[in-house]
Design a protein around this motif. Structure first.
Motif, short mmCIF file in Angstrom:
data_model
loop_
_atom_site.label_atom_id
_atom_site.label_comp_id
_atom_site.label_asym_id
_atom_site.label_seq_id
_atom_site.Cartn_x
_atom_site.Cartn_y
_atom_site.Cartn_z
N ALA A 128 0.88 -0.94 -0.19
CA ALA A 128 -0.75 0.61 0.22
C ALA A 128 0.86 1.19 -0.13
CB ALA A 128 -0.93 -0.21 0.85
N GLU A 129 2.05 1.48 0.77
CA GLU A 129 2.93 2.78 0.59
C GLU A 129 3.32 3.01 -0.73
OE1 GLU A 129 6.75 4.40 2.77
OE2 GLU A 129 5.84 2.50 3.73
N HIS A 130 3.70 1.43 -0.12
CA HIS A 130 4.50 1.93 -2.57
C HIS A 130 3.66 1.82 -3.60
CE1 HIS A 130 7.02 0.79 -6.21
NE2 HIS A 130 6.19 0.50 -6.20
N GLY A 153 -7.05 1.48 -5.65
CA GLY A 153 -8.70 1.24 -5.16
C GLY A 153 -7.77 -0.18 -4.58
N MET A 154 -8.53 -0.93 -3.47
CA MET A 154 -8.61 -1.67 -3.17
C MET A 154 -8.26 -3.57 -3.53
SD MET A 154 -7.85 -0.28 0.28
CE MET A 154 -7.59 -2.34 1.29
N THR A 200 -3.67 -7.24 -5.26
CA THR A 200 -2.53 -7.40 -6.41
C THR A 200 -1.82 -7.30 -6.15
OG1 THR A 200 -4.48 -7.16 -7.61
CG2 THR A 200 -2.74 -7.46 -9.05
N ALA A 201 -0.88 -6.35 -5.55
CA ALA A 201 0.48 -5.79 -5.60
C ALA A 201 1.09 -7.04 -3.79
CB ALA A 201 0.78 -4.63 -4.83
N PRO A 259 -5.87 -11.57 -0.34
CA PRO A 259 -6.83 -11.90 -0.60
C PRO A 259 -7.57 -10.81 0.07
CG PRO A 259 -6.79 -14.10 1.03
CD PRO A 259 -5.30 -13.28 1.20
N LEU A 260 -9.05 -10.53 -0.34
CA LEU A 260 -9.38 -9.24 0.12
C LEU A 260 -10.14 -9.07 1.41
CD1 LEU A 260 -9.63 -6.14 -1.56
CD2 LEU A 260 -11.85 -6.82 -2.33
#
Length: 188
Positions: A21-23, A34-35, A40-41, A45-46
């Motif tokens: 997320a930071e990247h 988006g989430m 993916t990154a 799992p969501l």
């Protein structure tokens, strides 16, 4: 029945998620990501992501908080290697110059988050203010050791250098701010 997730696995998943997320947030902007892209990154799992952070806002705050600890820690480690109080203050600008020259430098993550989310997120605004206050206090402590009453202008020089470096895409503002800070520390 699936195996229970251990505390260690939760810690590892959280680190992977925060790294991803930071990247993405720093590279592309928070609102542009988006989430699903975070999923993916991070390869998580969501459902797992939302167990770790119930909302995107919570994830953003966690990213900023962790980045604050690392960023200010690296700055302090660099500055506190210097013995002379005046040179210690100037070392802030040397560290900023190195940061500005890093590939992918996009300015201050907190200013970026403020610009994107502060009007709509009290939690993000609070985290941005917390970081800025802690950075201010860190600089004020180093300036205090010089015995000179110039903490506010030195802080503003550092903040101005950060913003200007992001806009211009060059580390030169750190050197200019360093020169101005040296003049302040000499003139008093």
């Amino acid at each position: 029945m699936p195996a229970a997730i251990t505390e260690e696995q939760t810690r590892l998943d959280r680190e992977v998620l925060l790294d991803a997320a930071e990247h993405l947030y720093y590279e592309k902007g928070i609102q542009a990501v988006g989430m699903d892209e975070v999923r993916t990154a991070s390869a998580l799992p969501l459902k797992r992501i939302y167990r770790l952070y119930a909302a995107k806002e919570d994830l953003v705050v966690a990213v900023l908080r962790r980045r604050d600890e690392r960023w200010r820690g690296q700055l302090a480690a660099h500055v506190e290697q210097v013995g002379d109080p005046r040179e210690r203050v100037l070392a802030v600008f040397d560290w900023l110059a190195r940061w500005f020259a890093e590939p992918g430098f996009r300015g201050c993550a907190w200013i970026n988050a403020f610009g994107e989310l502060a009007p709509s997120s009290e939690a993000v605004l609070a985290e941005v203010r917390s970081h800025k206050q802690a950075f201010h206090d860190q600089i004020a402590l180093w300036v205090h050791d010089t015995g000179l009453p110039v903490a506010e202008p030195v802080y503003l020089l550092a903040e101005g250098a950060i913003v200007t470096a992001a806009i211009t895409g060059t580390p030169a503002p750190a050197a200019h701010a360093r020169t101005a800070a040296a003049a302040l520390l000499t003139a008093q």
